[in-house]
Structures are given as C-alpha cells and as structure tokens.
Design an enzyme around this catalytic site. Structure first.
Site, PDB file in Angstrom:
ATOM      1  N   GLY A   1       0.808  -1.219   0.000  1.00 61.03           N
ATOM      2  CA  GLY A   1       0.000   0.000   0.000  1.00 61.03           C
ATOM      3  C   GLY A   1       0.835   1.260   0.000  1.00 61.03           C
ATOM      4  O   GLY A   1       2.050   1.211  -0.203  1.00 61.03           O
TER       5      GLY A   1
ATOM      6  N   GLY B   1       2.672   4.708   1.286  1.00 56.62           N
ATOM      7  CA  GLY B   1       3.459   5.121   2.448  1.00 56.62           C
ATOM      8  C   GLY B   1       2.650   5.944   3.417  1.00 56.62           C
ATOM      9  O   GLY B   1       2.733   5.758   4.635  1.00 56.62           O
ATOM     10  N   SER B   2       1.843   6.833   2.851  1.00 56.08           N
ATOM     11  CA  SER B   2       1.080   7.741   3.716  1.00 56.08           C
ATOM     12  C   SER B   2       0.028   6.997   4.529  1.00 56.08           C
ATOM     13  O   SER B   2      -0.478   7.521   5.519  1.00 56.08           O
ATOM     14  CB  SER B   2       0.414   8.808   2.852  1.00 56.08           C
ATOM     15  OG  SER B   2      -0.345   8.179   1.836  1.00 56.08           O
TER      16      SER B   2
ATOM     17  N   VAL C   1      -0.180   2.887   4.829  1.00 52.41           N
ATOM     18  CA  VAL C   1       0.377   1.679   5.462  1.00 52.41           C
ATOM     19  C   VAL C   1       1.668   2.025   6.222  1.00 52.41           C
ATOM     20  O   VAL C   1       1.874   1.597   7.364  1.00 52.41           O
ATOM     21  CB  VAL C   1       0.635   0.593   4.385  1.00 52.41           C
ATOM     22  CG1 VAL C   1       1.364  -0.606   4.985  1.00 52.41           C
ATOM     23  CG2 VAL C   1      -0.683   0.147   3.770  1.00 52.41           C
ATOM     24  N   GLY C   2       2.547   2.816   5.576  1.00 48.60           N
ATOM     25  CA  GLY C   2       3.807   3.208   6.226  1.00 48.60           C
ATOM     26  C   GLY C   2       3.541   3.981   7.502  1.00 48.60           C
ATOM     27  O   GLY C   2       4.156   3.736   8.542  1.00 48.60           O
TER      28      GLY C   2
ATOM     29  N   GLU D   1      17.955   4.484   7.118  1.00 48.51           N
ATOM     30  CA  GLU D   1      18.935   4.455   6.018  1.00 48.51           C
ATOM     31  C   GLU D   1      18.451   5.484   5.015  1.00 48.51           C
ATOM     32  O   GLU D   1      17.480   5.247   4.289  1.00 48.51           O
ATOM     33  CB  GLU D   1      18.954   3.064   5.363  1.00 48.51           C
ATOM     34  CG  GLU D   1      19.492   1.971   6.255  1.00 48.51           C
ATOM     35  CD  GLU D   1      21.000   2.040   6.416  1.00 48.51           C
ATOM     36  OE1 GLU D   1      21.681   2.660   5.588  1.00 48.51           O
ATOM     37  OE2 GLU D   1      21.489   1.471   7.401  1.00 48.51           O
TER      38      GLU D   1
ATOM     39  N   GLU E   1      20.585  15.743  -2.771  1.00 54.19           N
ATOM     40  CA  GLU E   1      20.550  14.451  -3.454  1.00 54.19           C
ATOM     41  C   GLU E   1      19.597  14.553  -4.650  1.00 54.19           C
ATOM     42  O   GLU E   1      18.437  14.939  -4.490  1.00 54.19           O
ATOM     43  CB  GLU E   1      20.040  13.378  -2.491  1.00 54.19           C
ATOM     44  CG  GLU E   1      20.012  12.001  -3.129  1.00 54.19           C
ATOM     45  CD  GLU E   1      19.413  10.941  -2.220  1.00 54.19           C
ATOM     46  OE1 GLU E   1      18.282  11.154  -1.736  1.00 54.19           O
ATOM     47  OE2 GLU E   1      20.066   9.913  -2.005  1.00 54.19           O
TER      48      GLU E   1
HETATM   49  P1  NAP Z   1      10.566   7.645   0.201  1.00 55.46           P
HETATM   50  O1  NAP Z   1       9.640   8.471  -0.561  1.00 55.46           O
HETATM   51  O2  NAP Z   1      11.067   8.136   1.500  1.00 55.46           O
HETATM   52  O3  NAP Z   1       9.834   6.231   0.395  1.00 55.46           O
HETATM   53  C1  NAP Z   1      10.441   5.149   1.076  1.00 55.46           C
HETATM   54  C2  NAP Z   1       9.368   4.251   1.639  1.00 55.46           C
HETATM   55  O4  NAP Z   1       8.629   4.985   2.631  1.00 55.46           O
HETATM   56  C3  NAP Z   1       8.332   3.794   0.609  1.00 55.46           C
HETATM   57  O5  NAP Z   1       7.911   2.497   0.908  1.00 55.46           O
HETATM   58  C4  NAP Z   1       7.208   4.792   0.821  1.00 55.46           C
HETATM   59  O6  NAP Z   1       5.937   4.344   0.388  1.00 55.46           O
HETATM   60  C5  NAP Z   1       7.251   4.931   2.324  1.00 55.46           C
HETATM   61  N1  NAP Z   1       6.600   6.134   2.847  1.00 55.46           N
HETATM   62  C6  NAP Z   1       6.221   7.262   2.183  1.00 55.46           C
HETATM   63  N2  NAP Z   1       5.599   8.122   3.011  1.00 55.46           N
HETATM   64  C7  NAP Z   1       5.574   7.543   4.225  1.00 55.46           C
HETATM   65  C8  NAP Z   1       5.087   7.930   5.499  1.00 55.46           C
HETATM   66  N3  NAP Z   1       4.484   9.100   5.696  1.00 55.46           N
HETATM   67  N4  NAP Z   1       5.261   7.087   6.540  1.00 55.46           N
HETATM   68  C9  NAP Z   1       5.896   5.915   6.381  1.00 55.46           C
HETATM   69  N5  NAP Z   1       6.356   5.464   5.186  1.00 55.46           N
HETATM   70  C10 NAP Z   1       6.216   6.275   4.128  1.00 55.46           C
HETATM   71  O7  NAP Z   1      11.875   7.266  -0.638  1.00 55.46           O
HETATM   72  P2  NAP Z   1      11.943   6.709  -2.126  1.00 55.46           P
HETATM   73  O8  NAP Z   1      11.660   7.798  -3.075  1.00 55.46           O
HETATM   74  O9  NAP Z   1      11.168   5.444  -2.210  1.00 55.46           O
HETATM   75  O10 NAP Z   1      13.488   6.284  -2.202  1.00 55.46           O
HETATM   76  C11 NAP Z   1      14.512   7.154  -2.497  1.00 55.46           C
HETATM   77  C12 NAP Z   1      15.243   7.574  -1.242  1.00 55.46           C
HETATM   78  O11 NAP Z   1      15.705   6.435  -0.521  1.00 55.46           O
HETATM   79  C13 NAP Z   1      16.490   8.383  -1.558  1.00 55.46           C
HETATM   80  O12 NAP Z   1      16.588   9.467  -0.684  1.00 55.46           O
HETATM   81  C14 NAP Z   1      17.608   7.390  -1.309  1.00 55.46           C
HETATM   82  O13 NAP Z   1      18.860   7.951  -1.026  1.00 55.46           O
HETATM   83  C15 NAP Z   1      17.069   6.623  -0.159  1.00 55.46           C
HETATM   84  N6  NAP Z   1      17.757   5.334  -0.040  1.00 55.46           N
HETATM   85  C16 NAP Z   1      18.622   5.142   1.001  1.00 55.46           C
HETATM   86  C17 NAP Z   1      19.318   3.951   1.109  1.00 55.46           C
HETATM   87  C18 NAP Z   1      20.293   3.686   2.224  1.00 55.46           C
HETATM   88  O14 NAP Z   1      20.639   2.522   2.423  1.00 55.46           O
HETATM   89  N7  NAP Z   1      20.752   4.682   2.965  1.00 55.46           N
HETATM   90  C19 NAP Z   1      19.122   2.947   0.159  1.00 55.46           C
HETATM   91  C20 NAP Z   1      18.224   3.189  -0.882  1.00 55.46           C
HETATM   92  C21 NAP Z   1      17.541   4.382  -0.969  1.00 55.46           C
HETATM   93  P3  NAP Z   1       5.435   4.659  -1.111  1.00 55.46           P
HETATM   94  O15 NAP Z   1       6.321   3.883  -2.007  1.00 55.46           O
HETATM   95  O16 NAP Z   1       4.041   4.198  -1.138  1.00 55.46           O
HETATM   96  O17 NAP Z   1       5.595   6.149  -1.293  1.00 55.46           O
END
Ligand code: NAP
Length: 475
Positions: free
Chosen positions: A201, A203-204, A206-207, A245, A379
């Site tokens: 689901g 993020g907003s 399920v997360g 992370e 980034e």
């Molecule tokens: P994101 O938007 O932060 O989403 C990550 C996960 O969080 C997704 O499953 C997302 O669900 C969920 N999410 C969104 N809003 C949420 C909320 N309010 N509460 C809880 N969960 C929520 O990041 P992304 O665009 O998928 O990934 C890119 C980012 O990940 C980059 O900044 C990258 O650097 C970082 N990253 C870090 C590492 C590391 O190991 N340090 C590795 C890989 C990536 P949805 O998909 O439904 O939005």
C-alpha cells in the site's frame, strides 16, 4: 499482468480490508503491468497481531534452526532467479544485465551472509559479574524504497530472522511485485506463520500505520530524509526504536596519480548505474586542478560507451528513471544547475535522442559548479554529477565532507598513503578504494543526515537485538 491484490498475513494470502488498488507501471514503456492492494490501517493491525502472536515461539527457536531457515530462503530465492530478474527489470526499469549481476545478487547475498554470521554469533556473554543476554527486539516494522526492490528488504528480513524477531513489512508502492515474490520465497522456505507479514500500500497510509503502531517495537526504514523525519516523529510517541537508512551525496576523490580515463570511467559508471538511483553512489567528483580539462575531454569521449535505452537489451547500461515524478525531479535539478551558472560537460535537459517513450534522462555532468548550489548539495537521485577541482588533498577532504550527508565515499588512485588518508578522513559510513567489491558481512549505513544505525552482517543483526544484563546469574 502481475495482479497481486492480497496481503500475506499470518501465513496466508488474504484480501485487503480496503477496496482500492495501486497500479504498477513499467517505466520503460509507461504501461501498466500489474496492480496491488492499497492496504489500510486495519490490515496493518491484523499483521501486527499475527507478528506479535508468532514472536514468543519464534524468538525461542535455536540459532541452528534460524541458520537453516536462512539457508532455505537463499535456496528458494535462487530457484526464482528468472522471475526476480524479469520482475525487477519490468517494475524498476533496471537494465537486465545490472538486474542479474547486482539487483538479484545483492538480494540473495544478505541471506547467505546472515546465515554464515549467525552460525558463530554469540547471543550471551559473561563479563566481570554480569551475564549479558541479547534478546530479539520483538515485532519490527520494515519500510523500503524502490531503487533496489530485493536488496533493501532482504537485508532487513535477513537480520530480523537471524535475531528471532517477527516482522510486518511494506515495500515501495512503485516496485512492490519483487516483494510479493520474496514473500512466496519465505513461504516456500518454511518461515513459520505470522513471522513475516507483507502489507502492500501507500506510504502515507500503510507506512504511517506501521510507524505509529503501539505494538511495533522497532521500525527499520530505508528511504528519503523527509519521510525519515516524519517517521521518527511518529515513533517518538511511544519511544519506538528507529533505524534510518537515508539519502546521500557521496564524493569521489581522484588522486593525481590516476589515469584520466580511469577517472572519467569511474565518474560516468557511478552516476549512470541504476540511472543514478543509488543512495551510496558517487555524485560529486573531486579532480586535481591540473587534470580537470583532460578529465572533461575524456568524459565527452567516453560517455557514449554507456548506452541508455531499453532495459531488456543486455547491452543497456542505463535504463529509465523509476517514474514520471522522478524524471521531472531530475529535469528540475538539471534546470537549476543551468540557472546557477554551472557549465554542462555532457547531457542536459530532455530525453536522449530516439527515446520519446519511457522516463529516460540524459547522463549529465556539470563543472564550474558553485559548491553551495543546490545541485552540489542536494541528493538528485538521477544521472547527474557535479565536478570540482582541488589543489591539495586536505582541500579535497574538506570539500568532500562539506555536505549534510555521510553515507559513502570513493577514492581512486595509486599512492597507498594518500588512498588511506582520504578513506580515513571522509566522514561517511562506507568508503570504497578503487574498484573494491562490496562486503556483505561489513556494516552499511550513514553518518550525519544519511541515517541512524547500521545494516548488513552482524551489525545489522545487532539492530534487532536488545542486550539485557543479569547480575548474579548462577553459573
Ligand atoms: P521515500 O519516498 O522516502 O519512500 C520510502 C518508503 O517509505 C516507501 O515504501 C514509501 O511508500 C514509504 N513512505 C512514504 N511516506 C511515508 C510515510 N508518511 N510514513 C511511512 N512510510 C512512508 O523514498 P523513495 O523515493 O522510495 O526512495 C529514495 C530515497 O531512498 C532516496 O533518498 C535514497 O537515497 C534513499 N535510499 C537510502 C538507502 C540507504 O541505504 N541509505 C538505500 C536506498 C535508498 P510509497 O512507495 O508508497 O511512497
């Protein structure tokens, strides 16, 4: 069509309590390839109850039983190799060769490394008059991004299972199908019911429900800093432990004894791999001033050797961005770079020639960049690199460290003393010297705003454990 509209809760594939679905789009074709359920708070609650009920017995399994379980998972994962490659290539747009060599393999290696480390892992220790016992943390909520659909979740699952914790996990809604496969692998490998629960689901929804659920003991999150901050605020309500992370803006420091071609190939391959969608990749290159012009010429000459295009083609190096949103974000950063007065070496705005369909960006490098500008500091998560010059190693180190991130760093060159000095001085969680291979038994994670905590190997397992001191424990 990959239609997976069920969640996996308490060892069964169950209908969602919600009726909405989320489309999964192939970013190379812009076409729908499947759908998942948009899970609800109620689904998360059911999954947490199942994980809680499974915890007392799973946390008491022996180390040997869990080693066997991790080995079974690795075996079952290998049996699904073709399916993983097909799905990750389709839902992420990751080029098929990269998918096989990196995406598929990294996902597998975490289970193998965890099994190997667990065999010799000590859960108890005697020290002076203490007996220290490391208990599994409880129910963990795992939330992951889309850029490595199996790697990101595998490292968390492997550590959780090794520790004896039970989990509820939510993959990114852009690339959820690989996680469905991974859950099928768990099922086949004999993971006891309730130990691993998948709720798909948004993020907003399920997360958010995971990070604020009072019966989850620990949230392990990989994703953006913005979501990480929100999640920490939710977790603070009931003092839930979090591991984060987050993003990066990693430097590549090129020493003056490096061949120009090596420097250019390192820069291009780092920024173009996975279409720049790698948290730890090098995106800021530091070149000795005297090498700068030759470096720029080498990049111009070599960039076409890294083809952009159809992810299904074995020769493709760079595929599309994961989504239209991500493509627009990258385009916006390129425009900001141009507006800031930086000079384009290669690439620029728009799609590469002949690639009108699909979310393709051009491999882009800027030089003469203001170190305080957005493209130098933020980034981008696309194939966009900034080039800086330096005159002394100390200056290179200072600039390399002058960002809010500290996830990774790279040093390229020959002089062992200088390589070691730069590697030791960069304030980041993982430094790679030349083309050294990753080590799945060593910690991975960030300094500064790149995160809190570590994954991979024994450091990853420790995150899922609570140390307990018993004074006066009978021998
Ligand atoms: P994101 O938007 O932060 O989403 C990550 C996960 O969080 C997704 O499953 C997302 O669900 C969920 N999410 C969104 N809003 C949420 C909320 N309010 N509460 C809880 N969960 C929520 O990041 P992304 O665009 O998928 O990934 C890119 C980012 O990940 C980059 O900044 C990258 O650097 C970082 N990253 C870090 C590492 C590391 O190991 N340090 C590795 C890989 C990536 P949805 O998909 O439904 O939005």
């Amino acid at each position: 069509m990959y239609n997976y509209t069920k969640h996996f809760i308490n060892g069964e594939w169950v209908e969602s309590t919600g009726s909405e679905t989320i489309d999964v789009i192939n970013p190379a074709t812009e076409e729908k390839i499947g759908e998942i359920s948009s899970g609800t708070e109620e689904d998360v609650d059911r999954a947490v109850k199942a994980a809680r009920a499974a915890f007392p017995s799973f946390s008491q399994t022996s180390k040997e039983e869990r080693v066997q379980l991790l080995e079974n998972i690795a075996n079952e994962y290998e049996k699904r190799k073709d399916d993983f490659i097909k799905i990750i290539t389709a839902e992420l747009g990751s080029p098929v060769t990269f998918t096989e060599e990196v995406q598929y393999t990294m996902g597998l290696n975490h289970f193998k490394a965890a099994a190997k480390i667990l065999r010799d892992f000590e859960f108890t220790e005697r020290r002076e008059n203490s007996y220290i016992q490391k208990d599994a943390i409880g129910v963990a909520g795992l939330i992951t991004p889309w850029n490595f659909p199996t790697n990101q979740i595998s490292t968390k699952l492997a550590s959780a299972l090794a520790s004896g914790s039970t989990v509820v996990f939510k993959p990114a809604s852009k690339t959820p199908i690989a996680s469905v496969l991974l859950t099928e692998v768990m099922e086949k490998a004999g993971v006891p019911k309730g130990v691993v629960n998948l709720v798909n689901g948004k993020g907003s929804e399920v997360g958010d429900a995971i990070s604020s659920h009072p019966d989850i003991d620990f949230v392990s999150f990989t994703g953006s800093g913005a979501v990480g901050k929100k999640l920490m605020q939710n977790a603070a309500e009931d003092i839930k432990k979090v591991a984060l992370e987050l993003g990066g803006k990693s430097p590549i420091v090129v020493l003056d004894d490096t061949e120009v071609e090596t420097a250019a190939r390192t820069a291009i391959s780092k920024v173009a791999s996975n279409t720049g969608q790698i948290c730890s990749t090098g995106t800021r290159i530091f070149i000795p001033k005297a090498m700068h012009d030759d470096f720029v010429e080498a990049v111009k000459k070599l960039v076409d050797e890294y083809p952009i295009g159809d992810p299904q083609d074995k020769n493709t190096f760079t595929g599309p961005q994961v989504s239209k949103d991500q493509w627009e974000k990258v385009q916006d950063y390129i425009q900001q770079g141009i507006d800031s007065g930086a000079e384009l070496i290669v690439g620029g705005k728009g799609k590469p020639e002949g690639l009108d369909k699909g979310y393709y960006s051009r491999i882009t490098m800027f030089t003469n960049v203001d170190h305080n500008s957005k493209i130098a500091q933020e980034e981008i998560f696309g194939p966009v690199m900034t080039v800086f010059t330096y005159e002394t190693i100390d200056e290179a180190i200072e600039l390399a460290n002058d960002v809010i991130y500290g996830l990774a760093g790279f040093v390229v060159g020959k002089d062992p003393d200088k390589l070691a000095k730069v590697a030791k001085s960069i304030r980041a969680g993982r430094i790679t010297i030349n083309d050294s291979a990753p080590d799945f038994t060593a910690p991975f994670g960030g300094f500064k705003q790149s995160g809190i905590g570590r994954e991979w190997g024994d450091y990853g397992i420790e995150e899922f454990l609570e140390p307990k001191t018993i004074l006066g424990m009978p021998k």
